[in-house]
Design a protein around this motif. Sequence first.
Motif, PDB file in Angstrom:
ATOM      1  N   THR A 283     -10.682   1.017  -4.010  1.00  0.00           N
ATOM      2  CA  THR A 283      -9.736   1.871  -3.194  1.00  0.00           C
ATOM      3  C   THR A 283      -9.526   0.757  -2.008  1.00  0.00           C
ATOM      4  O   THR A 283     -10.018  -0.288  -1.700  1.00  0.00           O
ATOM      5  N   ILE A 284      -8.329   1.047  -1.098  1.00  0.00           N
ATOM      6  CA  ILE A 284      -7.911   0.272   0.005  1.00  0.00           C
ATOM      7  C   ILE A 284      -7.464   1.315   1.142  1.00  0.00           C
ATOM      8  O   ILE A 284      -7.139   2.268   0.985  1.00  0.00           O
ATOM      9  N   SER A 285      -8.149   0.801   2.328  1.00  0.00           N
ATOM     10  CA  SER A 285      -7.819   2.026   3.474  1.00  0.00           C
ATOM     11  C   SER A 285      -6.310   1.587   3.598  1.00  0.00           C
ATOM     12  O   SER A 285      -5.693   0.628   3.470  1.00  0.00           O
ATOM     13  N   LEU A 286      -5.466   2.651   4.129  1.00  0.00           N
ATOM     14  CA  LEU A 286      -4.209   2.525   4.759  1.00  0.00           C
ATOM     15  C   LEU A 286      -4.062   1.349   5.662  1.00  0.00           C
ATOM     16  O   LEU A 286      -2.707   0.653   5.508  1.00  0.00           O
TER      17      LEU A 286
ATOM     18  N   LEU B  15       0.220  -5.561   2.000  1.00  0.00           N
ATOM     19  CA  LEU B  15       0.972  -4.936   0.754  1.00  0.00           C
ATOM     20  C   LEU B  15       1.250  -5.577  -0.250  1.00  0.00           C
ATOM     21  O   LEU B  15       1.216  -5.322  -1.505  1.00  0.00           O
ATOM     22  N   GLY B  16       1.774  -6.793  -0.101  1.00  0.00           N
ATOM     23  CA  GLY B  16       2.261  -7.781  -0.956  1.00  0.00           C
ATOM     24  C   GLY B  16       1.191  -8.099  -1.983  1.00  0.00           C
ATOM     25  O   GLY B  16       1.443  -8.355  -3.184  1.00  0.00           O
ATOM     26  N   ASP B  17       0.084  -8.556  -1.690  1.00  0.00           N
ATOM     27  CA  ASP B  17      -0.856  -9.078  -2.353  1.00  0.00           C
ATOM     28  C   ASP B  17      -1.488  -7.920  -3.220  1.00  0.00           C
ATOM     29  O   ASP B  17      -1.972  -7.913  -4.347  1.00  0.00           O
ATOM     30  N   THR B  18      -1.400  -6.620  -2.616  1.00  0.00           N
ATOM     31  CA  THR B  18      -1.834  -5.178  -3.237  1.00  0.00           C
ATOM     32  C   THR B  18      -0.934  -4.822  -4.673  1.00  0.00           C
ATOM     33  O   THR B  18      -1.331  -4.760  -5.649  1.00  0.00           O
ATOM     34  N   ILE B  19       0.231  -5.101  -4.019  1.00  0.00           N
ATOM     35  CA  ILE B  19       1.180  -4.692  -5.221  1.00  0.00           C
ATOM     36  C   ILE B  19       1.215  -5.631  -6.338  1.00  0.00           C
ATOM     37  O   ILE B  19       1.394  -5.417  -7.453  1.00  0.00           O
ATOM     38  N   SER B  20       1.063  -6.824  -5.885  1.00  0.00           N
ATOM     39  CA  SER B  20       0.938  -8.129  -6.898  1.00  0.00           C
ATOM     40  C   SER B  20      -0.356  -7.746  -7.688  1.00  0.00           C
ATOM     41  O   SER B  20      -0.202  -7.801  -9.221  1.00  0.00           O
ATOM     42  N   ARG B  21      -1.463  -7.286  -7.144  1.00  0.00           N
ATOM     43  CA  ARG B  21      -2.743  -7.020  -7.933  1.00  0.00           C
ATOM     44  C   ARG B  21      -2.322  -6.108  -8.993  1.00  0.00           C
ATOM     45  O   ARG B  21      -2.885  -6.142 -10.215  1.00  0.00           O
ATOM     46  N   VAL B  22      -1.915  -4.818  -8.292  1.00  0.00           N
ATOM     47  CA  VAL B  22      -1.749  -3.631  -9.250  1.00  0.00           C
ATOM     48  C   VAL B  22      -0.822  -3.978 -10.577  1.00  0.00           C
ATOM     49  O   VAL B  22      -1.199  -3.549 -11.773  1.00  0.00           O
TER      50      VAL B  22
END
Length: 82
Positions: free
Chosen positions: A13-16, A23-30
Amino acid sequence: MTDYQEELEHLDTISLLDLRNNLGDTISRVSNTDDPIVITKNGKLLAAVVSLDDAVLLEWAKDKYYVELAMIAEARQRPDAS
């Protein structure tokens, strides 16, 4: 806890707020891992970030589900053949 929350417990999970800041790191990770990340707000499940492959698969599954529901509804409206 609702049923779907139990189904999602194993996902990261990640908080809003953290998502906004990463955002960039999260999208890359996914994108690289194909593992969804659930977004929370005030500790409640809000949404999920999923890979493009998962999004396409989800849309395909939803379309198939709705077609099957329509076929069932149509079959129920037909008079009995017996």
